[in-house]
Design an enzyme around this catalytic site. Sequence first.
Site, PDB file in Angstrom:
ATOM      1  N   LYS A   1       0.812  -1.227   0.000  1.00 49.18           N
ATOM      2  CA  LYS A   1       0.000   0.000   0.000  1.00 49.18           C
ATOM      3  C   LYS A   1       0.842   1.273   0.000  1.00 49.18           C
ATOM      4  O   LYS A   1       0.410   2.302  -0.509  1.00 49.18           O
ATOM      5  CB  LYS A   1      -0.984  -0.004   1.161  1.00 49.18           C
ATOM      6  CG  LYS A   1      -2.138  -0.963   0.925  1.00 49.18           C
ATOM      7  CD  LYS A   1      -3.343  -0.652   1.779  1.00 49.18           C
ATOM      8  CE  LYS A   1      -4.537  -1.483   1.378  1.00 49.18           C
ATOM      9  NZ  LYS A   1      -4.443  -2.888   1.816  1.00 49.18           N
TER      10      LYS A   1
ATOM     11  N   GLU B   1     -10.927   7.066   3.726  1.00 52.05           N
ATOM     12  CA  GLU B   1     -11.578   6.165   4.665  1.00 52.05           C
ATOM     13  C   GLU B   1     -10.654   4.976   4.862  1.00 52.05           C
ATOM     14  O   GLU B   1      -9.778   4.722   4.040  1.00 52.05           O
ATOM     15  CB  GLU B   1     -12.920   5.685   4.105  1.00 52.05           C
ATOM     16  CG  GLU B   1     -12.838   4.533   3.115  1.00 52.05           C
ATOM     17  CD  GLU B   1     -12.269   4.921   1.752  1.00 52.05           C
ATOM     18  OE1 GLU B   1     -12.115   6.135   1.480  1.00 52.05           O
ATOM     19  OE2 GLU B   1     -11.959   3.992   0.983  1.00 52.05           O
TER      20      GLU B   1
ATOM     21  N   SER C   1       1.827  -9.714  -0.743  1.00 53.38           N
ATOM     22  CA  SER C   1       1.465  -8.290  -0.660  1.00 53.38           C
ATOM     23  C   SER C   1       1.755  -7.644   0.682  1.00 53.38           C
ATOM     24  O   SER C   1       1.916  -6.425   0.749  1.00 53.38           O
ATOM     25  CB  SER C   1      -0.012  -8.108  -1.018  1.00 53.38           C
ATOM     26  OG  SER C   1      -0.836  -8.921  -0.204  1.00 53.38           O
TER      27      SER C   1
END
Length: 406
Positions: A100, A122, A389
């Site tokens: 991310k 959010e 990930s």
Amino acid sequence: MTTQATYGLHASTMPDEQGLLGEFGGKIGHPELAKAMDELEIGFRQIIKDDDFIAEMQRLRETYVGRPSPIYHAKRLSEHCGGAKIYLKREDLNHTGSHKINHCLGEALLAKKLGKTKVLAETGAGQHGVALATAAALMGLECEIHMGVVDIKKEHPNVSRMKILGAKIVPVSRGAGTLKEAVDSAFEAYLEDIDNSMFAIGSVVGPAPYPEMVGYFQSVVGHEARAQFLAANGKLPDKVVACIGGGSNAMGIFSGFLGDEGVEKVAVEPAGEGLDTPRHAATMAKGVKGEIQGFKCYVLLDEQGEPAQVHSIASGLDYPGVGPQHSHLRDTGLATYVSATDQECLDAFMALSQLEGIIPALESAHAVAHAIKVAKTMSPDETILVNLSGRGDKDIDYILDKVGLA
Ligand SMILES: *Cc1c(COP(=O)(O)O)cnc(C)c1O
């Protein structure tokens, strides 16, 4: 430091001028938001051609995130499966522990170049919130994260991290007090201060230009992985496997291989407690063509025709929609979409931890589970590249309970 292109998306995943990929994606209708999205799109197209931006992005990737992340041959896991060799692209080793940070850095850098003073988002489990709060601290931007009160309680360590990083947490208590309400709340706050803020979406979802922009920033994963794999093995992998929620880490690694017909691209969605139960988030397997959060995609709907309450053991995967690029890749047959259950995910989580000393995120363990399943059916000279990930530190207390080690 050498300046080079910061990579990019394959033509098969680029939207047209309406932001559409086939029948998926699209632009927002709301006039004020549409204006802001146009500004973002123009800014994005400018900066990705700007040498200073590219050099800064490159510098931060190398010296802040720790890129390139290595590719690792998981020998013991491969031997345990008996069949194809399994390799891992180690996005879990990035600063903040997942892929991310790749798009959050890009989004924050873009916000700064556009003269914004604040980023807004959010978050559900808090992973996107933490990565964005990190990038905002680094760029000297204000950061406001909207989060449901139920999630705030559940995800306490991530809430603490965001606070320490200087982010403002806005608790959202309306409705069920989870992700859906947090999205609405964040969008309302964005509309109130649209000139000074940028909305930073956490996956390849939402209206144009977000899927393209987030996909672009994540494409570094695939381009790096392709070059690394080729250098180490003299050939490309037979399969590239990634887990999929909204689809950013899968889009990232697929981007490097979409031009390679001989490489099968496989995304693994969460089958939860089973595809024949209501407790899953398998959008591709069970969804219909519909709309969510201002874009068209495959989506799981409830009886009222609203996006359904979905379930996965991995909170980063429990999203009832999926990115437009993936919806399009599925329909064009350029990528394959399969699923793994909560139990298969747990088994893979423990196998990777105890055979390799690598504790994966529960999200990533879905991709590992699929690799374990198919490796057996392949020959020892074939290879599978898994996008790992993220790391599983965030999941350990939950796992201890679940496997009876507590
Ligand atoms: C958020 C998250 C995901 C799911 O998001 P995608 O956009 O589908 O990649 C997967 N893995 C990790 C570690 C995450 O934090």
